[in-house]
Scaffold this active site. Structure first.
Site, PDB file in Angstrom:
ATOM      1  N   LYS A   1      -2.515   6.911   1.558  1.00  0.00           N
ATOM      2  CA  LYS A   1      -2.479   6.990   3.052  1.00  0.00           C
ATOM      3  C   LYS A   1      -1.363   8.281   3.031  1.00  0.00           C
ATOM      4  CE  LYS A   1      -1.871   4.530   7.450  1.00  0.00           C
ATOM      5  NZ  LYS A   1      -3.258   4.848   7.540  1.00  0.00           N
TER       6      LYS A   1
ATOM      7  N   ARG B   1       0.849  -1.203   0.132  1.00  0.00           N
ATOM      8  CA  ARG B   1       0.149   0.170  -0.057  1.00  0.00           C
ATOM      9  C   ARG B   1       0.853   1.027  -0.027  1.00  0.00           C
ATOM     10  NH1 ARG B   1      -4.505   0.919   4.764  1.00  0.00           N
ATOM     11  NH2 ARG B   1      -2.791   1.087   5.930  1.00  0.00           N
TER      12      ARG B   1
ATOM     13  N   GLU C   1     -16.044   6.250   5.068  1.00  0.00           N
ATOM     14  CA  GLU C   1     -15.118   6.047   5.983  1.00  0.00           C
ATOM     15  C   GLU C   1     -15.028   7.340   7.070  1.00  0.00           C
ATOM     16  OE1 GLU C   1     -10.909   5.698   5.065  1.00  0.00           O
ATOM     17  OE2 GLU C   1     -11.091   7.263   3.540  1.00  0.00           O
TER      18      GLU C   1
END
Length: 352
Positions: free
Chosen positions: A196, A94, A230
């Site tokens: 992220k 990721r 989210e």
């Protein structure tokens, strides 16, 4: 509102045990970190250096144009004293994805894997006993001193990994969280959701702070146009009987490693997993049933129960409003794998 409290965890070093008092999650660090630098189209050898400072030019790309991404994973001490990393490969993959989407220099997965293992071996004996863990924070930042490159990537970067012994992220213990449903705002730009990046978290800070002040909410569940996505810092799942409902993966939100782990465990336990879009209307309708549960998932949060939704100035209990048995069962099943108390059938653990 989340009430930070002093967390006491057991801390083992070499052949003895001691207790330490630790402040809020992630504020205690090991004195050293590991780093590697990219310049002139190549990566340097990694080196272990003090963790209390970084040397950056004031014009560094990251400081002006937010060329930064990070990861969060944990290492766990088992009963025999051995230490294991949990799903390191998924976090590295990721981070490679985030770096590519931010146009940061690419790196080989084996390089970061070696860096993580090397710094963890230095501090393996500092890994707390359960329920504590060693939180691991790989970070990648653009370092080129060039304030004229707002529309161009940094040609140099720094990749480093911090270690922080931690206890529980949410200090409310067994108390279920209060979550505001926000239909007007978004956590971040839709095409950036799966990155992220620090900027995504920063963009959610002001609305979360406002929700804490006005509603005593612990978090915001962003639902732009009624689409349940989210929270500011964690993925969201709804549990209705034997079914877990969570948004299908797309570019608008983070593809959580803990989310994936929980869903995999749920399938192992015979639950039905539905990854699909669902609305605030459906969410509130299902939440009204006594057997319904909701939870936030993430490396820090693990799986934390949600007991109340706040929507249009009204409060709605999720089921009984208290942490439910399925949330507890899933969290315990994940912890048991991480702590070496049950079989790691999916090959998620890497021994230090």
């Amino acid at each position: 509102m989340v009430k930070w409290r002093v967390i006491v965890i057991q801390w083992r070093k070499i052949d003895h045990t001691r207790e330490i008092k630790m402040a809020a999650f992630g504020t205690v660090f090991m004195p050293q970190m590991i780093q590697a630098r990219f310049s002139d189209n190549k990566w340097s050898e990694s080196s272990i250096v003090p963790s209390d400072k970084l040397e950056l030019h004031a014009g560094a790309h990251v400081l002006h144009y937010s060329s930064t991404c990070f990861e969060g994973l944990k290492a766990f001490r088992h009963e025999d004293g051995s230490v294991y990393l949990f799903r390191m490969d998924a976090n590295i993959a990721r981070m490679q994805q985030s770096s590519a989407l931010l146009s940061l220099p690419s790196f080989n997965s084996d390089m970061l894997k070696t860096m993580i293992i090397d710094i963890m071996r230095e501090y393996a004996d500092e890994t707390p006993l359960p329920p504590g863990s060693m939180y691991i924070r790989p970070t990648h930042i653009g370092t080129e001193a060039a304030i004229g490159k707002a529309a161009a990537p940094s040609m140099s970067s720094l990749l480093y990994t911090l270690l922080s012994p931690v206890g529980d992220y949410f200090a409310g213990g067994a108390t279920a969280l209060r979550v505001l449903l926000e239909e007007d705002g978004m956590r971040c730009a839709p095409h950036m959701g799966m990155v992220k990046s620090g900027g995504n978290y920063a963009s959610a800070l002001a609305p979360i702070s406002a929700a804490r002040t006005k509603y005593q909410a612990d978090q915001i569940l962003f639902c732009p146009g009624g689409d349940v996505q989210e929270t500011g810092a964690a993925n969201f799942i709804l549990i209705d009987g034997n079914e877990i409902i969570t948004k299908a993966l797309d570019s608008t939100f983070l593809h959580g490693v803990t989310r994936n782990s929980i869903l995999t465990i749920a399938k192992d336990l015979g639950m039905t997993v539905s990854e699909r879009n669902f609305s605030v209307t459906e969410l509130l309708e299902r939440a009204a049933k006594l057997g319904t549960e909701a939870a936030l998932s993430g490396t820090a949060a693990v799986l934390t129960a949600v007991g109340t939704f706040i929507h249009n100035d009204k409060e709605y209990k999720v089921g009984t409003g208290e942490p439910g048995p399925t949330t507890a069962r899933l969290r315990q099943a994940l912890n048991d794998i991480q702590w070496g108390k049950s079989e790691d059938k999916h090959g998620w653990l890497t021994k230090i």
